[in-house]
Scaffold this active site. Structure first.
Site, mmCIF file in Angstrom:
data_model
loop_
_atom_site.group_PDB
_atom_site.id
_atom_site.type_symbol
_atom_site.label_atom_id
_atom_site.label_comp_id
_atom_site.label_asym_id
_atom_site.label_seq_id
_atom_site.Cartn_x
_atom_site.Cartn_y
_atom_site.Cartn_z
ATOM 1 N N ARG A 40 0.827 -1.208 0.000
ATOM 2 C CA ARG A 40 0.000 0.000 0.000
ATOM 3 C C ARG A 40 0.861 1.258 0.000
ATOM 4 O O ARG A 40 0.346 2.364 0.221
ATOM 5 C CB ARG A 40 -0.944 0.001 1.209
ATOM 6 N N GLU A 52 -1.701 -9.094 -4.856
ATOM 7 C CA GLU A 52 -2.991 -9.756 -5.030
ATOM 8 C C GLU A 52 -2.827 -11.237 -5.370
ATOM 9 O O GLU A 52 -3.584 -12.078 -4.893
ATOM 10 C CB GLU A 52 -3.824 -9.050 -6.106
ATOM 11 N N TYR A 135 -11.873 -11.602 -9.296
ATOM 12 C CA TYR A 135 -11.505 -10.883 -8.086
ATOM 13 C C TYR A 135 -10.281 -10.001 -8.315
ATOM 14 O O TYR A 135 -10.290 -8.794 -8.041
ATOM 15 C CB TYR A 135 -11.220 -11.832 -6.902
ATOM 16 N N ASP A 153 -13.936 -11.239 -2.952
ATOM 17 C CA ASP A 153 -13.166 -12.349 -2.396
ATOM 18 C C ASP A 153 -13.933 -12.903 -1.189
ATOM 19 O O ASP A 153 -15.085 -12.574 -0.963
ATOM 20 C CB ASP A 153 -11.782 -11.859 -1.974
#
Length: 379
Positions: A40, A52, A135, A153
């Site tokens: 992040r 991811e 997703y 998810d």
DNA sequence: GACCCGTGGAG
DNA sequence: TCTCCAAGGGT
């Protein structure tokens, strides 16, 4: 029976004013409780994408060290595209679901070769890349490119089934659309990426599978299942089947050049990873016949002779306790056997080689192999 | 649509 | 020990 909105007569909806209040409260919660995570730091697609993929079916705490190591080893998508597979798998070693690593490189090459190094910016285009499904496409598109699209998810299934009392079975892929339609109108147009990440954080810290604490937050009034005391009835999920037991034998063959290890086929379980030669007795023994242990060893010797042109000498059981290793769908119980070889074995027909201690450091070993090696070392 | 594909942590 | 779960996707 699904709850139904009286104004629209569509299932699982909120009124416009409800949505406004929910969004405000939810995003305020996120702004306070947002987790600081390595992926992040910024919204570079390469970094977000890698996180991811690693986070698929894998907990944050497990991923973090792998993430740092992987980025250090392959700093850019170009580095990843050009990486030798051996190093790629070694970097992924222990993380599981190894096809993720191979698809990661496949997608990296798609980016470099088909997209001139430029990331596609929509979920529809992203889904064309290897290893990216609905997703992951939604997550990357919303976080990196601001597309207003859900990222559904396990957290999203749990949060929104409880929020809206959606009782559709989440184990049935057909029901995904129900969740998509329910979530889409809840996404704030100006913060789709933050919204999807808020779902992750809220789902993993508050709206947890066990011991949820939704009632202690400002979101409690919005959770229809919490209001009527049925929070733990959601999500509805049919049971998975138990791992199927399989008996195996590992043949440990030592020589002055090291130990004989076999590279597994490029598809299927633990693809391209390396283990001791593993024999499934059920595959090479005659059916419906009771064999003595000595007879079983004879069949294994014959199997090595016929399959690999390897003559095992003094094949014998060890006194080591069998290693048990459970996968998602299989439970392996592995007996350990030992053998010696005549000198100068021709490995022309054997998909593997002798490994010294140093060479072992370079090759990707699945956890079950590490368990087998540990069992030998401690005896 | 059903099955395959890993691993480690929690209770 | 056992069971379920954890930021799913491929075939």
């Amino acid at each position: 029976m699904p709850s139904t909105d009286s104004l629209t007569n569509k299932p699982y909806q909120m009124t416009t004013s409800e949505i406004q209040a929910f969004q405000t409260t939810f995003m305020a919660w996120y702004d306070v409780h947002r987790r600081e995570l390595p992926w992040r730091l910024n919204q570079e697609p390469y970094r977000v994408w890698l996180s991811e993929i690693m986070l698929q079916q894998t907990q944050v705490q497990t991923v973090i060290p792998y993430y740092e190591r992987f980025l250090a080893t392959f700093p850019t998508v170009v580095d990843l595209a050009a990486a030798p597979e051996e190093l790629l798998l070694k970097t992924w070693e222990g993380l599981g679901y190894y096809s993720r690593a191979r698809n990661l490189q496949k997608a990296a090459r798609q980016i470099v070769d088909d997209y001139q190094g430029q990331w596609p910016q929509t979920s529809v285009e992203l889904e064309k890349l290897a290893g990216i499904g609905p997703y992951t496409a939604g997550a990357i598109a919303s976080i990196c490119f601001g597309e207003v699209v859900p990222a559904i998810d396990g957290n999203a299934f749990r949060v929104f089934s409880r929020l809206l009392k959606i009782d559709a079975d989440i184990a049935n892929p057909k029901n995904r659309q129900i969740f998509y339609d329910a979530i889409l109108p809840l996404i704030p147009q100006d913060r789709p990426g933050d919204f999807n990440q808020a779902v992750m954080d809220f789902g993993s810290q508050v709206c947890t599978a066990k011991n949820p604490t939704v009632g202690e937050t400002d979101l409690a009034p919005f959770f229809r299942s919490y209001q009527d005391g049925t929070l733990l009835d959601y999500p509805v999920k049919t049971k998975k089947q138990r791992p199927k037991p399989v008996a195996l034998m590992a043949v440990i063959i030592q020589s002055p050049q090291g130990v004989l290890l076999q590279k597994r086929p490029s598809t299927g379980l633990l693809a391209n990873l390396t283990t001791y030669p593993l024999v499934v007795p059920a595959d090479i023994l005659p059916e419906d016949e009771v064999l003595t242990p000595e007879e079983i060893l004879t069949y294994i010797e014959r199997y090595f002779q016929e399959t690999y042109a390897i003559t095992l000498q003094q094949l014998r059981p060890t006194n080591l306790k069998p290693v048990v290793h459970t996968f998602t769908h299989l439970k392996w119980t592995i007996e350990l056997l030992q053998a010696e070889l005549v000198a100068d074995v021709d490995l022309a027909f054997f998909p593997g080689q002798w490994y010294s201690e140093d060479a072992l450091q370079m090759v990707a070993l699945p956890t079950v192999q590490k368990k087998l090696m540990a069992r030998i070392k401690t005896n």
